[in-house]
Scaffold this motif. Sequence first.
Motif, mmCIF file in Angstrom:
data_model
loop_
_atom_site.group_PDB
_atom_site.id
_atom_site.type_symbol
_atom_site.label_atom_id
_atom_site.label_comp_id
_atom_site.label_asym_id
_atom_site.label_seq_id
_atom_site.Cartn_x
_atom_site.Cartn_y
_atom_site.Cartn_z
ATOM 1 N N TYR A 42 35.289 50.018 35.356
ATOM 2 C CA TYR A 42 36.370 50.272 34.402
ATOM 3 C C TYR A 42 37.674 49.633 34.860
ATOM 4 N N LEU A 43 37.879 49.586 36.184
ATOM 5 C CA LEU A 43 39.112 49.008 36.739
ATOM 6 C C LEU A 43 38.964 47.531 37.103
ATOM 7 N N TYR A 44 37.941 46.888 36.565
ATOM 8 C CA TYR A 44 37.632 45.513 36.944
ATOM 9 C C TYR A 44 38.830 44.575 36.751
ATOM 10 N N GLU A 45 39.571 44.756 35.674
ATOM 11 C CA GLU A 45 40.689 43.856 35.375
ATOM 12 C C GLU A 45 41.955 44.217 36.152
ATOM 13 N N LEU A 46 41.981 45.408 36.756
ATOM 14 C CA LEU A 46 43.171 45.845 37.496
ATOM 15 C C LEU A 46 43.042 45.652 39.003
ATOM 16 N N ARG A 47 41.822 45.376 39.485
ATOM 17 C CA ARG A 47 41.598 45.206 40.906
ATOM 18 C C ARG A 47 40.919 43.874 41.169
ATOM 19 N N ASN A 48 41.204 43.315 42.358
ATOM 20 C CA ASN A 48 40.483 42.097 42.715
ATOM 21 C C ASN A 48 39.114 42.460 43.299
ATOM 22 N N MET A 49 38.308 41.458 43.532
ATOM 23 C CA MET A 49 36.934 41.693 43.969
ATOM 24 C C MET A 49 36.859 42.424 45.306
ATOM 25 N N TRP A 50 37.798 42.101 46.211
ATOM 26 C CA TRP A 50 37.766 42.743 47.527
ATOM 27 C C TRP A 50 38.060 44.236 47.431
#
Length: 281
Positions: A243-251
């Motif tokens: 759900y937070l994919y667009e708010l957090r980077n992959m790391w």
Amino acid sequence: MSMVLFASVVRVGDGLPLSASTDYEQDRELQETKRHLKGLSKKLGQFPDRCTLKTGPYNVNFTSALGVGYLMVCTANYPSVLAFCFLDELQKEFIITYDPKRISSAVRPYSFIEFDTFIQKTKQRYNSPRSLSTKINLADMQTEIKLRPPYQLSPEDLRAINGFSVHTPSKYKGIAPTQMLEPVTLSGIVSCVLSILCGGLNLLRGVHAIESILQCYLFAYFSVWRNSKSFLAFALICLSNMYLYELRNMWQILFHVAVGAFMTLQIRLRQPLGKAPDYNV
């Protein structure tokens, strides 16, 4: 005279008798007590793993572990510590002797009747205290019974055993969480700290941190379906990070998921202490 009178081994799931001691006792009260034992053997999964049922001049004691129950009838004045030491010996020998797959696949009653030989020998030893005292260590069992005494079945429980109640089993679900867990390891402490950190970061993002809190609770305390709940909490952590994919980077996402997986592993590794699931612990 205090003595062990009868013993049996049953499968917890369906109450199938696997083995029993041979006896020719015709005492009416003893036969009535054995009738209660037979009814109890079909409902072992509804009761705590160590119980005592007092029925007049006789006591029924039982333990259960790894899907197998061990029951015995003794005189009312027979020491409780000896009764559970007796059941403990039956359990250890049965686990060593028979493969779990063979136990679960048994379809005929008394498929392991040859185990009666060991039951009879053990019964004779426990009915001769002088020869017994030097062969068993009562101290460990005395300590264990003091810390976690057997659940005393009541007349209400007896009515439930005999089929007069359908609502009784639910009250036992609160007993299991009192089970103590193994000591906390360094990796467990690290996983808790990281889980709390992730929970704090999730709160800052405005996302519920209940998954991390639940994982910390499951690590600290025993509960029913503990492993299943930990996997559910990990699944929720994964969904939250999607759900937070667009708010957090992959790391950041990998960090949260890795901490959740690490915490799930620690919950799985920290097993109950004492006689659940194995009395040899």
